[in-house]
Design a protein around this motif. Structure first.
Motif, PDB file in Angstrom:
ATOM      1  N   VAL A  50      27.881  -0.961  35.832  1.00 40.36           N
ATOM      2  CA  VAL A  50      28.571  -0.720  37.102  1.00 40.36           C
ATOM      3  C   VAL A  50      27.537  -0.239  38.120  1.00 40.36           C
ATOM      4  CG1 VAL A  50      30.404   0.579  38.248  1.00 40.36           C
ATOM      5  CG2 VAL A  50      30.671  -0.125  35.855  1.00 40.36           C
ATOM      6  N   PRO A  51      27.302  -0.995  39.197  1.00 42.12           N
ATOM      7  CA  PRO A  51      26.228  -0.633  40.130  1.00 42.12           C
ATOM      8  C   PRO A  51      26.334   0.790  40.674  1.00 42.12           C
ATOM      9  CG  PRO A  51      26.991  -2.851  40.571  1.00 42.12           C
ATOM     10  CD  PRO A  51      27.935  -2.269  39.557  1.00 42.12           C
ATOM     11  N   GLU A  52      27.567   1.260  40.914  1.00 42.29           N
ATOM     12  CA  GLU A  52      27.719   2.613  41.445  1.00 42.29           C
ATOM     13  C   GLU A  52      27.207   3.665  40.464  1.00 42.29           C
ATOM     14  OE1 GLU A  52      31.112   0.195  43.288  1.00 42.29           O
ATOM     15  OE2 GLU A  52      29.940   0.242  41.453  1.00 42.29           O
ATOM     16  N   VAL A  53      27.324   3.374  39.178  1.00 41.47           N
ATOM     17  CA  VAL A  53      26.821   4.298  38.160  1.00 41.47           C
ATOM     18  C   VAL A  53      25.298   4.195  38.065  1.00 41.47           C
ATOM     19  CG1 VAL A  53      26.853   4.905  35.712  1.00 41.47           C
ATOM     20  CG2 VAL A  53      28.973   4.232  36.851  1.00 41.47           C
ATOM     21  N   ALA A  54      24.795   2.972  38.098  1.00 37.36           N
ATOM     22  CA  ALA A  54      23.348   2.754  37.986  1.00 37.36           C
ATOM     23  C   ALA A  54      22.601   3.257  39.210  1.00 37.36           C
ATOM     24  CB  ALA A  54      23.066   1.278  37.760  1.00 37.36           C
ATOM     25  N   SER A  55      23.266   3.274  40.356  1.00 32.40           N
ATOM     26  CA  SER A  55      22.676   3.746  41.603  1.00 32.40           C
ATOM     27  C   SER A  55      21.376   2.999  41.902  1.00 32.40           C
ATOM     28  CB  SER A  55      22.454   5.261  41.529  1.00 32.40           C
ATOM     29  OG  SER A  55      22.049   5.775  42.778  1.00 32.40           O
ATOM     30  N   GLY A  56      20.278   3.703  42.066  1.00 30.42           N
ATOM     31  CA  GLY A  56      19.020   3.075  42.446  1.00 30.42           C
ATOM     32  C   GLY A  56      18.465   2.111  41.424  1.00 30.42           C
ATOM     33  N   ALA A  57      18.913   2.247  40.161  1.00 25.76           N
ATOM     34  CA  ALA A  57      18.438   1.348  39.104  1.00 25.76           C
ATOM     35  C   ALA A  57      19.297   0.102  38.976  1.00 25.76           C
ATOM     36  CB  ALA A  57      18.411   2.092  37.764  1.00 25.76           C
ATOM     37  N   ALA A  58      20.294  -0.063  39.823  1.00 24.92           N
ATOM     38  CA  ALA A  58      21.243  -1.172  39.702  1.00 24.92           C
ATOM     39  C   ALA A  58      20.575  -2.546  39.674  1.00 24.92           C
ATOM     40  CB  ALA A  58      22.277  -1.102  40.819  1.00 24.92           C
ATOM     41  N   PRO A  59      19.555  -2.811  40.518  1.00 21.56           N
ATOM     42  CA  PRO A  59      18.957  -4.155  40.514  1.00 21.56           C
ATOM     43  C   PRO A  59      18.337  -4.552  39.181  1.00 21.56           C
ATOM     44  CG  PRO A  59      18.374  -2.994  42.531  1.00 21.56           C
ATOM     45  CD  PRO A  59      19.024  -1.994  41.626  1.00 21.56           C
ATOM     46  N   GLU A  60      17.986  -3.583  38.350  1.00 21.92           N
ATOM     47  CA  GLU A  60      17.370  -3.889  37.062  1.00 21.92           C
ATOM     48  C   GLU A  60      18.290  -4.709  36.164  1.00 21.92           C
ATOM     49  OE1 GLU A  60      16.140  -0.278  35.213  1.00 21.92           O
ATOM     50  OE2 GLU A  60      14.885   0.363  36.901  1.00 21.92           O
ATOM     51  N   LEU A  61      19.605  -4.572  36.362  1.00 20.02           N
ATOM     52  CA  LEU A  61      20.564  -5.259  35.502  1.00 20.02           C
ATOM     53  C   LEU A  61      21.303  -6.382  36.227  1.00 20.02           C
ATOM     54  CD1 LEU A  61      22.090  -2.279  33.464  1.00 20.02           C
ATOM     55  CD2 LEU A  61      20.238  -3.829  32.821  1.00 20.02           C
TER      56      LEU A  61
ATOM     57  N   GLY B 170      46.118   0.380  30.908  1.00 26.77           N
ATOM     58  CA  GLY B 170      45.568   1.727  30.938  1.00 26.77           C
ATOM     59  C   GLY B 170      44.677   1.892  32.144  1.00 26.77           C
ATOM     60  N   THR B 171      44.242   3.124  32.381  1.00 22.60           N
ATOM     61  CA  THR B 171      43.406   3.454  33.525  1.00 22.60           C
ATOM     62  C   THR B 171      42.113   4.100  33.047  1.00 22.60           C
ATOM     63  OG1 THR B 171      45.340   3.771  34.943  1.00 22.60           O
ATOM     64  CG2 THR B 171      43.273   4.748  35.685  1.00 22.60           C
ATOM     65  N   GLY B 172      41.008   3.639  33.587  1.00 25.61           N
ATOM     66  CA  GLY B 172      39.710   4.210  33.241  1.00 25.61           C
ATOM     67  C   GLY B 172      39.054   4.829  34.454  1.00 25.61           C
ATOM     68  N   THR B 173      38.143   5.737  34.196  1.00 23.66           N
ATOM     69  CA  THR B 173      37.416   6.382  35.280  1.00 23.66           C
ATOM     70  C   THR B 173      35.952   6.527  34.910  1.00 23.66           C
ATOM     71  OG1 THR B 173      37.188   8.402  36.614  1.00 23.66           O
ATOM     72  CG2 THR B 173      38.042   8.661  34.367  1.00 23.66           C
ATOM     73  N   PHE B 174      35.110   6.462  35.925  1.00 25.01           N
ATOM     74  CA  PHE B 174      33.678   6.671  35.723  1.00 25.01           C
ATOM     75  C   PHE B 174      33.256   8.052  36.216  1.00 25.01           C
ATOM     76  CE2 PHE B 174      34.297   2.099  35.705  1.00 25.01           C
ATOM     77  CZ  PHE B 174      33.590   1.745  34.573  1.00 25.01           C
TER      78      PHE B 174
ATOM     79  N   PHE C  73      30.516   9.952  34.539  1.00 22.50           N
ATOM     80  CA  PHE C  73      29.163   9.466  34.841  1.00 22.50           C
ATOM     81  C   PHE C  73      28.772   9.758  36.286  1.00 22.50           C
ATOM     82  CE2 PHE C  73      31.176   6.816  31.614  1.00 22.50           C
ATOM     83  CZ  PHE C  73      30.323   7.045  30.537  1.00 22.50           C
ATOM     84  N   GLY C  74      29.546  10.642  36.918  1.00 19.90           N
ATOM     85  CA  GLY C  74      29.199  11.105  38.251  1.00 19.90           C
ATOM     86  C   GLY C  74      29.639  10.214  39.388  1.00 19.90           C
ATOM     87  N   VAL C  75      30.584   9.291  39.108  1.00 21.23           N
ATOM     88  CA  VAL C  75      31.035   8.353  40.140  1.00 21.23           C
ATOM     89  C   VAL C  75      32.551   8.411  40.262  1.00 21.23           C
ATOM     90  CG1 VAL C  75      31.167   5.923  40.812  1.00 21.23           C
ATOM     91  CG2 VAL C  75      29.077   6.810  39.788  1.00 21.23           C
ATOM     92  N   ASP C  76      33.035   8.571  41.473  1.00 21.00           N
ATOM     93  CA  ASP C  76      34.473   8.625  41.732  1.00 21.00           C
ATOM     94  C   ASP C  76      35.007   7.201  41.844  1.00 21.00           C
ATOM     95  OD1 ASP C  76      37.029   9.394  42.329  1.00 21.00           O
ATOM     96  OD2 ASP C  76      36.606   9.893  44.428  1.00 21.00           O
TER      97      ASP C  76
END
Length: 231
Positions: free
Chosen positions: A15-26, A64-68, A71-74
């Motif tokens: 999830v890019p919001e979780v990866a933050s600055g490392a998102a492009p790596e994946l 069901g409902t999941g939340t991130f 992992f520090g993301v709303d």
């Protein structure tokens, strides 16, 4: 009957919001997941099951409902269309995110399988899912060994490469050679391979009736990631 399946890893970093600055790596991994899931949606399933690893063996028949948040993301995600507030485990939350990204708006249910679930019971779960609708699609989540390198979560284990090579062969051939169904659950546990049980659910559901293509194979962060399309 199972008509198509997508196999993807389920690190929250997908999830890019979780990866933050490392998102492009994946980005390449995300693209492969999009391709595999697109093939499932193109098969027009009546029902889509999301199968992933967790500590408990639980079916989420009403979504069901999941939340991130952990992992520090709303960011919240919902599986299926029922609006159930039953909390999803992390793996199925990633699956729900992938489905939303793909634009799936049909019925979806979830199955969490623990690493202690024996291979024959995994296969039996797969048969049950395949029989749950006339046309069933699967999104199967999980990783290979988390002990591929010295910096991997579980440190280096020399058995990890061979284990993941067998997984890749099984995923690339719709388990025609039995590599997935024959996986040793104790070895998988020792190698921290969360995909073993979900992959054996897939093998049980497919019964060798589908064609397969391995779309992605790599070990970023020392963990075996695979993406496959079975149609």
């Amino acid at each position: 009957m199972l008509v198509a399946a997508a196999v993807c890893p389920c690190p929250p970093l997908l999830v890019p919001e979780v990866a933050s600055g490392a998102a492009p790596e994946l980005d390449g991994l995300r693209g492969a997941c999009d391709t595999a899931l697109g093939a499932v949606l193109a098969a027009r399933p009546d029902l889509l099951w999301v199968v992933g690893p967790d500590a408990e063996h639980i079916s989420f028949e009403d979504g069901g409902t999941g939340t991130f948040g952990p992992f520090g993301v709303d960011l919240a995600v919902t599986l299926g269309r029922t609006g159930s507030t039953e909390p999803l485990p992390a793996s199925l939350s990633v699956g729900a995110w992938l489905l939303a990204r793909a634009g799936w708006d049909g019925p979806a249910k979830g199955l969490a399988v623990p690493d202690y679930l024996e291979p024959d019971l995994c296969a039996a779960n797969g048969v049950r899912l395949a029989e749950s609708a006339a046309r069933v699609g699967l999104l199967v989540l999980g990783e290979g060994s988390a002990r591929r390198t010295l910096k991997a979560p579980g440190y280096l284990d020399e058995r990890a490469d061979g284990f993941d090579a067998a997984a890749a062969r099984g995923l690339a051939t719709a388990d025609s050679g039995g590599e997935l169904s024959a996986m040793d659950d104790e070895l998988a546990f020792e190698l921290m391979a969360s995909g073993r049980a979900p992959w054996q659910v897939l093998s049980g559901a497919a019964s060798g009736a589908l064609d397969a293509e391995l779309l992605y194979q790599d070990a970023p962060y020392g963990v075996g990631y695979f993406v496959a399309s079975w149609t």
